[in-house]
Design a protein around this motif. Structure first.
Motif, PDB file in Angstrom:
ATOM      1  N   UNK A  65       0.845  -1.198   0.000  1.00  0.00           N
ATOM      2  CA  UNK A  65       0.000   0.000   0.000  1.00  0.00           C
ATOM      3  C   UNK A  65       0.879   1.246   0.000  1.00  0.00           C
ATOM      4  N   UNK A  66       0.546   2.234  -0.849  1.00  0.00           N
ATOM      5  CA  UNK A  66       1.383   3.442  -0.904  1.00  0.00           C
ATOM      6  C   UNK A  66       1.419   4.157   0.451  1.00  0.00           C
ATOM      7  N   UNK A  67       2.540   4.709   0.791  1.00  0.00           N
ATOM      8  CA  UNK A  67       2.823   5.473   2.018  1.00  0.00           C
ATOM      9  C   UNK A  67       2.861   4.604   3.290  1.00  0.00           C
ATOM     10  N   UNK A  68       2.726   3.285   3.167  1.00  0.00           N
ATOM     11  CA  UNK A  68       2.759   2.434   4.358  1.00  0.00           C
ATOM     12  C   UNK A  68       4.158   1.867   4.545  1.00  0.00           C
TER      13      UNK A  68
END
Lengths: 200, 200
Positions: free
Chosen positions: A16-19
């Motif tokens: 997941x992006x930004x995780x």
């Protein structure tokens, strides 16, 4: 971690992006401790979406049918075609602008450094659609970033010999801005004040 | 959104902590556009974790076995028991401190306003474990927040008539801090300098 399944989950959450690793761990522990039912529902929604969502054969937007809801709606005005970068842009315009025409979703914008050229955006399919379905106006609603502008110029350039009005959302979108960051009222105004492109 | 499966996915992603509607949409579109294989793997990791991970029968930590890896490791020193709030704290201590004893994971801390009392933390099981398995020292490594301190006092209070040494990590953990925010070297020092609790 004491559980290899937990380790795997934490690692997988990082798609997941930004995780990052710390948020992934928080997410995994939160689900296990407080919301396993929600975690299972998320798992199911993920697998169904990944397996069943494809691209609309006409406009490239995401849909689980052959045609998306807009393209299959015969009450929409087929003479106007709005070109956007992302599915989210379609939603924003639908919510805010009262636009009744159709869309073409590029699923990106020209970005040679990232290997994204006209082919990757499906522009051949766009021109076929424009020329075969009685489109009278093409509204270029790509972002006002450098790449979004380049994409708009590229498309208008290819249509210069067709008898088609090409417009671009102009008023209200801040330079360098993404459509996503624009308030609904601004977007509505940008639509009503759209200008011939390139400028006369 | 043009796809109801996509809408469902966006809604379900919001079970993840700190994920609002906008990040959920970004996550869903990113997976669909760029990483469907990763999305499917995440789906599988989620369902396996939610269905197969349970609590260790001895220490309450997450595991997919009956006993977690620490509790089932006969080479660990059974005379020391370290009480922590979360599974993540076990990992931090394992990585940083060289501690060779066992753990008990409260899965939270006393917080009457949130309805979390001794029963929710499994303290009866903790006392049973302490009294039945030859524990000589209980190391209270709950956070130094108000609730973490209250939890430590509660546990030490219940053990005051047992012939058991009760210590608390003291040196190096900033007041009001979570174990998670402490550097490994600080944690190691805090372990080696642990003090009798309550102070003499």
């Amino acid at each position: 971690m004491s559980s290899s399944l937990l380790n795997t989950l934490i690692e997988r959450l990082r798609v997941l992006p930004t995780v990052g690793p710390r948020s992934a761990r928080r997410m995994a522990l939160h689900l296990l401790q407080s919301d396993r039912a929600g975690g299972l529902k998320l798992s199911q929604a993920l697998s169904e979406a990944m397996e069943k969502i494809n691209n609309c054969q006409q406009c490239q937007n995401f849909t689980e049918q052959t045609l998306c809801t807009v393209c299959s709606d015969s009450s929409r005005d087929a003479s106007a075609l709005c070109v956007v970068e992302n599915p989210a842009d379609v939603d924003l315009i639908e919510l805010a602008s009262g636009y009744q025409g159709r869309y073409f979703v590029l699923m990106g914008r020209l970005s040679p450094l990232d290997g994204i050229g006209p082919d990757e955006l499906g522009v051949e399919q766009l021109f076929q659609l424009i020329r075969s379905s009685g489109v009278e106006e093409v509204i270029l609603a790509t972002s006002t970033s450098v790449e979004g502008d380049a994409t708009a110029y590229y498309i208008s350039d290819q249509l210069v010999n067709d008898d088609i009005k090409v417009t671009r959302l102009m008023n209200g979108i801040p330079a360098g801005g993404e459509l996503e960051a624009v308030a609904g009222s601004t977007l509505k105004q940008a639509f009503s004040l759209r200008q011939t492109f390139p400028a006369d």
